[in-house]
Enzyme design. Structure first.
Site, mmCIF file in Angstrom:
data_model
loop_
_atom_site.group_PDB
_atom_site.id
_atom_site.type_symbol
_atom_site.label_atom_id
_atom_site.label_comp_id
_atom_site.label_asym_id
_atom_site.label_seq_id
_atom_site.Cartn_x
_atom_site.Cartn_y
_atom_site.Cartn_z
ATOM 1 N N ASP A 12 0.835 -1.199 0.000
ATOM 2 C CA ASP A 12 0.000 0.000 0.000
ATOM 3 C C ASP A 12 0.872 1.252 0.000
ATOM 4 O OD1 ASP A 12 -3.010 0.899 0.840
ATOM 5 O OD2 ASP A 12 -1.501 2.242 1.696
ATOM 6 N N TYR B 230 2.781 9.979 -0.218
ATOM 7 C CA TYR B 230 3.860 9.436 0.624
ATOM 8 C C TYR B 230 5.242 9.733 0.025
ATOM 9 C CZ TYR B 230 0.191 6.366 2.657
ATOM 10 O OH TYR B 230 -0.938 5.855 3.236
ATOM 11 N N LYS C 16 -2.995 5.982 -4.011
ATOM 12 C CA LYS C 16 -4.086 6.908 -3.673
ATOM 13 C C LYS C 16 -3.921 8.260 -4.352
ATOM 14 C CE LYS C 16 -3.875 4.663 0.781
ATOM 15 N NZ LYS C 16 -2.435 4.518 1.019
ATOM 16 N N HIS D 41 -7.718 9.652 -1.405
ATOM 17 C CA HIS D 41 -6.994 9.555 -0.124
ATOM 18 C C HIS D 41 -7.796 10.079 1.073
ATOM 19 C CE1 HIS D 41 -2.606 9.139 1.364
ATOM 20 N NE2 HIS D 41 -3.438 8.890 2.345
#
Ligand code: A2P
Length: 269
Positions: free
Chosen positions: A46, A51, A76, A109
């Site tokens: 994931d 990120y 996401k 997200h």
């Protein structure tokens, strides 16, 4: 102990029960952790554009040697990006980062930008989801869903879009199991994914968790992860340490029905 090692999403796609979460990993940490996770049997990874480690994840998957079809990859759409065209563009960036030609699961997200939690972004979310539907129909994504959505965010998607989200990824751990949202998701047949199952580390120090770990002669992490597994949630523990990556997948505790009732009833004040 017998437990579900995979779930079938509402569109028939099969998803593994446990992921390596990569939030707060650098690119290099993500690369190393993904290689280690896959070597140890993880089938689900994931990540998210936000990120800033998607390319590390992509390189890790490639370096592991696993066949693309044997690994399930989630990413996401950043919480700040709302709108049709904007979503298509962000998806392209994600695919460039990962160096992949399809994604297994793509999620919005959050219902609002992180800087503006609570803001009403209903029309932006609908536009984004419609763009994701387009990518889904083209076969570029195998399943689409949302993250951090509650009933009031989900309902406009259900009313205005054509595809029912397959997944809602929410923060979920002992003392914070979002009963209202999860029972709504269960009713709709939308799979709950549990992020921060260790409460980003804090839950490992909760007295109730320490007591259970002692009782079952196991670790607090095993209690936290097994709690999610017993509740049939896909669970996403994050670790950069090889020995933890390994034990998070393998050390599953058969928590009794009575103890699950206690853990499910517990709420962090
Ligand atoms: P680290 O990455 O250094 O291993 P969550 O999954 O809820 O976000 O929690 C992640 C946090 O918990 C990270 O700080 C991670 O540290 C730590 N962690 C992950 N697995 C374990 C484990 N098995 N035992 C102790 N701490 C863990």
């Amino acid at each position: 102990m017998n437990y579900k090692k995979e779930f079938t999403l509402n569109n028939g796609v099969v998803i593994p029960h446990l992921a390596l979460g990569t939030w707060q990993m650098s690119k290099d940490e993500a690369y190393k952790s993904v290689v280690c996770a896959i070597e140890n049997g993880y089938k689900l990874i994931d990540t998210a554009l936000a990120y800033d480690n998607e390319d590390g994840v992509g390189k890790g998957i490639k370096a592991s040697g696993i066949k693309r079809e044997d690994i399930f990859v989630t990413s996401k759409l950043p919480a700040e990006i709302k709108g049709y065209k904007e979503t298509l563009k962000a998806f392209e960036t994600t695919m460039d980062n990962l160096k992949m030609d399809y994604l297994d699961l793509y999620l919005i997200h959050a219902p609002w930008p992180w800087e503006e939690i609570g803001k009403d972004c209903t029309s932006g979310n609908i536009e984004s989801f419609l763009a994701m539907e387009e990518l889904y129909k083209k076969g570029l994504i195998r399943a689409i869903g949302v993250s951090n959505f509650e009933k009031q965010h989900l309902d406009p998607i259900l009313e205005n879009c054509n595809v029912v989200p397959a997944v809602d990824q929410i923060s979920y751990y002992i003392g914070h199991n979002q009963k209202e949202t999860t029972s709504y998701l269960d009713k709709l047949g939308i799979l709950t994914e549990a992020y921060s199952p260790l409460g980003t580390g804090r839950t490992l120090k909760q007295e109730i968790v320490l007591d259970m770990a002692k009782k079952y002669n196991t670790t607090p992490a095993s209690i936290c992860i097994s709690f999610c597994i017993k509740n049939e949630r896909v669970v996403l523990p994050k670790s950069t340490h090889p020995e933890r990556i390994k034990s998070n997948l393998n050390d599953i505790t058969d928590i009794s029905k009575e103890d699950m009732q206690i853990l499910n009833a517990f709420e962090i004040k």
